[in-house]
Design a protein around this motif. Structure first.
Motif, PDB file in Angstrom:
ATOM      1  N   ASP A 155       1.016  -1.154  -0.271  1.00 20.35           N
ATOM      2  CA  ASP A 155      -0.202  -0.052   0.200  1.00 20.35           C
ATOM      3  C   ASP A 155       1.064   1.354   0.232  1.00 20.35           C
ATOM      4  N   ALA A 156       0.716   1.631  -0.499  1.00 15.18           N
ATOM      5  CA  ALA A 156       1.278   3.465  -1.056  1.00 15.18           C
ATOM      6  C   ALA A 156       1.222   4.252   0.251  1.00 15.18           C
ATOM      7  N   LEU A 157       2.065   4.672   0.870  1.00 19.26           N
ATOM      8  CA  LEU A 157       1.248   5.438   2.400  1.00 19.26           C
ATOM      9  C   LEU A 157       2.002   6.946   1.688  1.00 19.26           C
ATOM     10  N   GLY A 158       2.686   7.611   1.267  1.00 14.51           N
ATOM     11  CA  GLY A 158       3.100   8.438   1.044  1.00 14.51           C
ATOM     12  C   GLY A 158       3.730   8.137   0.154  1.00 14.51           C
ATOM     13  N   TYR A 159       5.099  10.174   0.350  1.00  9.42           N
ATOM     14  CA  TYR A 159       6.177  10.406  -0.483  1.00  9.42           C
ATOM     15  C   TYR A 159       7.171  11.286   0.760  1.00  9.42           C
ATOM     16  N   THR A 160       8.533  10.983  -0.062  1.00  9.56           N
ATOM     17  CA  THR A 160       9.291  10.968   0.681  1.00  9.56           C
ATOM     18  C   THR A 160      10.167  12.102   0.055  1.00  9.56           C
ATOM     19  N   VAL A 161      10.944  13.172   0.754  1.00 11.13           N
ATOM     20  CA  VAL A 161      11.935  13.839  -0.313  1.00 11.13           C
ATOM     21  C   VAL A 161      13.465  13.276   0.291  1.00 11.13           C
ATOM     22  N   VAL A 162      14.004  12.819  -1.456  1.00  9.32           N
ATOM     23  CA  VAL A 162      15.495  11.554  -0.599  1.00  9.32           C
ATOM     24  C   VAL A 162      16.549  12.935  -1.161  1.00  9.32           C
ATOM     25  N   LYS A 163      16.285  13.939  -1.461  1.00 12.46           N
ATOM     26  CA  LYS A 163      17.407  15.217  -1.699  1.00 12.46           C
ATOM     27  C   LYS A 163      16.992  16.219  -2.274  1.00 12.46           C
ATOM     28  N   LYS A 164      18.102  16.650  -0.913  1.00 15.74           N
ATOM     29  CA  LYS A 164      17.080  18.096  -0.340  1.00 15.74           C
ATOM     30  C   LYS A 164      18.166  19.356  -1.468  1.00 15.74           C
ATOM     31  N   GLY A 165      17.096  19.974  -1.741  1.00 14.28           N
ATOM     32  CA  GLY A 165      17.794  21.254  -3.121  1.00 14.28           C
ATOM     33  C   GLY A 165      16.617  20.865  -4.594  1.00 14.28           C
ATOM     34  N   GLN A 166      16.761  19.355  -4.705  1.00 11.69           N
ATOM     35  CA  GLN A 166      16.160  18.815  -5.869  1.00 11.69           C
ATOM     36  C   GLN A 166      14.893  18.632  -5.144  1.00 11.69           C
ATOM     37  N   GLU A 167      13.407  18.296  -5.943  1.00  4.90           N
ATOM     38  CA  GLU A 167      12.454  18.071  -5.615  1.00  4.90           C
ATOM     39  C   GLU A 167      12.374  16.779  -6.523  1.00  4.90           C
ATOM     40  N   GLN A 168      12.854  15.243  -5.713  1.00  2.00           N
ATOM     41  CA  GLN A 168      13.318  14.561  -6.005  1.00  2.00           C
ATOM     42  C   GLN A 168      12.298  13.394  -5.056  1.00  2.00           C
ATOM     43  N   LEU A 169      10.504  12.928  -5.421  1.00  2.25           N
ATOM     44  CA  LEU A 169      10.111  12.412  -4.151  1.00  2.25           C
ATOM     45  C   LEU A 169      10.469  10.913  -4.591  1.00  2.25           C
ATOM     46  N   VAL A 170      10.600   9.008  -3.372  1.00  2.00           N
ATOM     47  CA  VAL A 170       9.773   8.683  -3.548  1.00  2.00           C
ATOM     48  C   VAL A 170       9.023   8.230  -2.651  1.00  2.00           C
ATOM     49  N   GLU A 171       7.807   7.134  -2.923  1.00  2.00           N
ATOM     50  CA  GLU A 171       6.592   6.644  -3.405  1.00  2.00           C
ATOM     51  C   GLU A 171       7.407   6.010  -0.860  1.00  2.00           C
ATOM     52  N   VAL A 172       6.416   6.239  -0.179  1.00  2.00           N
ATOM     53  CA  VAL A 172       6.556   5.338   0.647  1.00  2.00           C
ATOM     54  C   VAL A 172       6.405   4.385   0.521  1.00  2.00           C
ATOM     55  N   VAL A 173       5.909   2.480   1.491  1.00  2.14           N
ATOM     56  CA  VAL A 173       5.222   1.962   0.180  1.00  2.14           C
ATOM     57  C   VAL A 173       5.449   0.459   1.411  1.00  2.14           C
ATOM     58  N   ALA A 174       4.235   0.334   2.028  1.00  2.00           N
ATOM     59  CA  ALA A 174       4.356  -0.431   3.608  1.00  2.00           C
ATOM     60  C   ALA A 174       4.472  -1.814   3.585  1.00  2.00           C
ATOM     61  N   SER A 175       5.147  -2.185   4.251  1.00  2.00           N
ATOM     62  CA  SER A 175       5.789  -4.164   4.188  1.00  2.00           C
ATOM     63  C   SER A 175       5.134  -4.560   4.603  1.00  2.00           C
ATOM     64  N   GLY A 176       4.228  -4.470   5.418  1.00  2.00           N
ATOM     65  CA  GLY A 176       2.681  -5.503   5.411  1.00  2.00           C
ATOM     66  C   GLY A 176       1.623  -3.881   6.109  1.00  2.00           C
ATOM     67  N   ARG A 177       0.753  -5.096   6.812  1.00  2.00           N
ATOM     68  CA  ARG A 177      -0.179  -4.306   7.552  1.00  2.00           C
ATOM     69  C   ARG A 177       0.496  -3.064   8.773  1.00  2.00           C
ATOM     70  N   GLY A 178      -0.037  -2.037   9.430  1.00  2.00           N
ATOM     71  CA  GLY A 178       0.021  -1.975  10.399  1.00  2.00           C
ATOM     72  C   GLY A 178      -1.045  -1.708  11.937  1.00  2.00           C
ATOM     73  N   ILE A 179      -0.750  -1.990  12.974  1.00  2.00           N
ATOM     74  CA  ILE A 179      -1.388  -1.898  13.892  1.00  2.00           C
ATOM     75  C   ILE A 179      -1.052  -0.538  14.796  1.00  2.00           C
ATOM     76  N   ALA A 180      -1.958   0.441  15.092  1.00  2.00           N
ATOM     77  CA  ALA A 180      -2.046   1.225  16.100  1.00  2.00           C
ATOM     78  C   ALA A 180      -2.935   0.762  16.987  1.00  2.00           C
ATOM     79  N   THR A 181      -2.357   0.863  18.677  1.00  2.00           N
ATOM     80  CA  THR A 181      -3.557   0.558  19.480  1.00  2.00           C
ATOM     81  C   THR A 181      -4.190   2.546  20.099  1.00  2.00           C
ATOM     82  N   VAL A 182      -5.607   2.349  20.298  1.00  2.00           N
ATOM     83  CA  VAL A 182      -6.286   3.633  21.073  1.00  2.00           C
ATOM     84  C   VAL A 182      -7.335   3.838  21.393  1.00  2.00           C
ATOM     85  N   ALA A 183      -7.351   4.523  22.447  1.00  2.00           N
ATOM     86  CA  ALA A 183      -8.285   4.335  23.551  1.00  2.00           C
ATOM     87  C   ALA A 183      -9.747   4.711  23.123  1.00  2.00           C
TER      88      ALA A 183
END
Length: 183
Positions: A155-183
């Protein structure tokens, strides 16, 4: 056992401290293999919970600490041992972990509960009523929080900048499902 595993108690203690740090138990300083009092021997409740969480993923460990009685055999000699964690006898959802009592630390308990598809760990140190206090914490954790599962592999989670000064974005992908514990 430490000497057999590492060659000496000192080296085994070094390995224990290294493993504790790797797991994130950075407030811990272990000085011996048996956990008996030493002025510099320190471990917080949070660090005990962190280590217990890791240990409970080991099925052999989880089976041992969740067993009420066990037998050991040496040749023809058999010995039966009773687990000192009274919560195992009082609540069917308790699945471990460990009691401990010394004059320096008082009565302590690290306990785990599996209920409603969740596992929680509670730690009490120097407690006048370790079993009831721990059981209240475990039940609070199970009853007042929920796990929310999100995402799946690739699943695509978002993008991150790999090189400052240049707008080079890399897609961040999940390696598996995530679990969050909430009240």
């Amino acid at each position: 056992m430490g000497e057999n595993v590492a060659g000496s108690e000192e080296f085994f203690v070094y390995l224990m401290n290294l493993k504790a740090a790797v797991l994130g138990a950075e407030g811990s300083t272990l000085c011996n293999t048996n956990g008996m009092p030493d002025f510099d021997h320190v471990m917080s409740a949070a660090d005990l919970a962190t280590i217990a969480r890791y240990a409970m993923h080991n099925t052999v460990f989880a089976d041992y600490v969740g067993t009420t009685y066990g037998n050991t055999y040496t040749g023809a000699y058999q010995r039966t041992a009773k687990n000192t964690n009274k919560l195992l006898y009082r609540n069917a959802y308790v699945i471990g972990v460990k009691t401990g009592t010394t004059n320096a630390a008082g009565a302590c308990l690290v306990a785990a509960m599996g209920k409603n598809g969740r596992r929680v760990i509670a730690v009490v140190l120097n407690s006048p009523d370790r079993y009831n206090e721990c059981l209240k914490l475990l039940e609070y954790g199970v009853e007042n929080f929920v796990n929310i599962t999100w995402g799946a592999s690739d699943d695509a989670l978002g993008y991150t900048v790999v090189k400052k000064g240049q707008e080079q974005l890399v897609e961040v992908v999940a390696s598996g499902r995530g679990i969050a514990t909430v009240a």
